[in-house]
Design a protein around this motif. Structure first.
Motif, PDB file in Angstrom:
ATOM      1  N   GLY A 119      43.678  39.258  26.859  1.00 54.34           N
ATOM      2  CA  GLY A 119      42.729  38.703  27.809  1.00 54.34           C
ATOM      3  C   GLY A 119      42.813  39.343  29.175  1.00 54.34           C
ATOM      4  N   VAL A 120      44.025  39.460  29.712  1.00 52.28           N
ATOM      5  CA  VAL A 120      44.203  40.033  31.044  1.00 52.28           C
ATOM      6  C   VAL A 120      43.874  41.525  31.046  1.00 52.28           C
ATOM      7  N   THR A 121      44.333  42.235  30.012  1.00 46.16           N
ATOM      8  CA  THR A 121      44.064  43.673  29.935  1.00 46.16           C
ATOM      9  C   THR A 121      42.575  43.948  29.789  1.00 46.16           C
ATOM     10  N   SER A 122      41.917  43.208  28.891  1.00 43.99           N
ATOM     11  CA  SER A 122      40.472  43.391  28.701  1.00 43.99           C
ATOM     12  C   SER A 122      39.712  43.101  29.981  1.00 43.99           C
ATOM     13  N   HIS A 123      40.143  42.052  30.675  1.00 39.58           N
ATOM     14  CA  HIS A 123      39.470  41.664  31.909  1.00 39.58           C
ATOM     15  C   HIS A 123      39.521  42.777  32.957  1.00 39.58           C
TER      16      HIS A 123
END
Length: 355
Positions: A119-123
């Motif tokens: 989630g954080v990386t994709s964001h």
């Protein structure tokens, strides 16, 4: 007939009057009726469960309409420029975010490491690159285009947690991703802006890092401490903080709209389209980045929402600290209300589908 139905009728009458005045004269003549229309419409939505979640967004649209037609009321009072209130309001909103958080919100990193990492990386990959691509292909002047990159480089907003709940997504994962991305933003956002927006506008990464620290980390830290010491002991403040946060976001949007009114009038439709593409593509790519990593449906929904929804308030505060609220601040001001509309529609659609 109840008062909500009367409000809906009032909105219909205003809309009819708007059409007549626009046809006979011009849109300026219809501006008072347009403002009253949004007021009636927002109040009428309170009477319908399916529309209630859109009330705040419609109120923001009414306030933005006032700022567009009567900008002088929202630029300064006497010698005091209202843009000076944006940073304190963002700090107050972040403090409110901190009071609603606890150390348990970070336990999800241990319990759901895969989801948090994705989630954080994709964001911080998808939205910045999308913003950069849209800025490069847009016909907008560089400083306004840089605002699209800025909103893409910003962390998640608290609104994503509400939308995740409505969409029957993984609320615990949503809260954790929001918390982690927000705490990383003082370091990640300036670096991304320096790399992607440096060709559009001058970026002082170290200064931006400090600006985000004082707007995010310090207020959230104070809020966490307050929550630890006084949670449940000052009930009126617990109840008031969400309302204060909504007012702060709305007021910031109105002040930015008034400050950048001339730019918005000339490039508003183009910027609106680009921001909409940015937001919707974020949902789509966020969902499929999780799907490709073989995550379940609830987690895919969560990551789609966490990728597509940004902290427009913080982005506006950064633009203000850059001294470019009337240019760089325009895209964040549009993105905030727009993502609430698209997010609510997406949540309603997912809510009706079985997981």
């Amino acid at each position: 007939m109840n008062i909500y139905k009367f409000s809906a009728i009032g909105a219909g009458i205003c809309l009819f009057w708007i059409l007549i005045m626009t046809f006979l004269y011009d849109s300026n003549a219809a501006s008072p009726a347009l403002i009253v229309f949004f007021c009636f419409l927002a109040f009428s939505f309170r009477g319908y469960e399916a529309l209630k979640s859109y009330t705040y967004t419609v109120m923001i649209l009414g306030a933005v309409t006032m700022a567009l037609y009567y900008p002088h009321y929202f630029r300064e009072w006497g010698d005091f420029k209202l843009t000076r209130l944006i940073t304190p309001l963002i700090q107050l909103i972040m403090f409110g975010m901190g009071t609603s958080m606890s150390l348990q919100d970070f336990v999800g990193v241990v319990k759901m490491p895969k989801g948090v990492l994705i989630g954080v990386t994709s964001h911080f990959i998808i939205m910045p690159l999308l913003g950069f691509t849209l800025a490069r292909v847009s016909p907008l002047e560089p400083e306004i285009a840089a605002g699209i990159i800025l909103i893409g480089c910003s962390p998640n907003g608290m609104a994503s947690n509400v939308i995740s709940y409505l969409a029957k997504a993984n609320l615990a994962l949503s809260v954790t991703i929001t918390a982690i991305s927000t705490l990383l933003s003082p370091f990640v956002t300036p670096l991304l802006m320096n790399a992607l927006a440096g060709a559009f506008v001058e970026i002082d990464a170290w200064h931006m890092m400090w600006d985000i620290m004082k707007m995010v980390i310090l207020p959230i830290g104070a809020g966490l401490l307050f929550n630890r010491l006084f949670s449940g002991k000052i009930q009126w403040l617990d109840d008031a903080m969400p309302l204060i946060s909504m007012f702060g976001i709305g007021f910031s949007i109105v002040v930015i709209t008034a400050a950048g009114r001339d730019n918005l009038v000339s490039i508003g439709p183009i910027l609106l389209l680009l921001v909409l593409i940015h937001n919707l593509t974020g949902y789509f790519l966020g969902y499929w980045s999780a799907r490709l990593c073989k995550m379940n449906e609830r987690d895919c929904r969560t990551i789609a929402i966490e990728v597509g929804m940004q902290n427009g308030g913080l982005a506006s505060g950064i633009a203000k600290e850059m001294g470019k609220i009337a240019t760089v601040g325009l895209a964040p001001a549009i993105f905030g209300p727009l993502m609430n509309v698209t997010g609510s529609l997406l949540a309603s659609w997912w809510h009706k589908r079985t997981s």
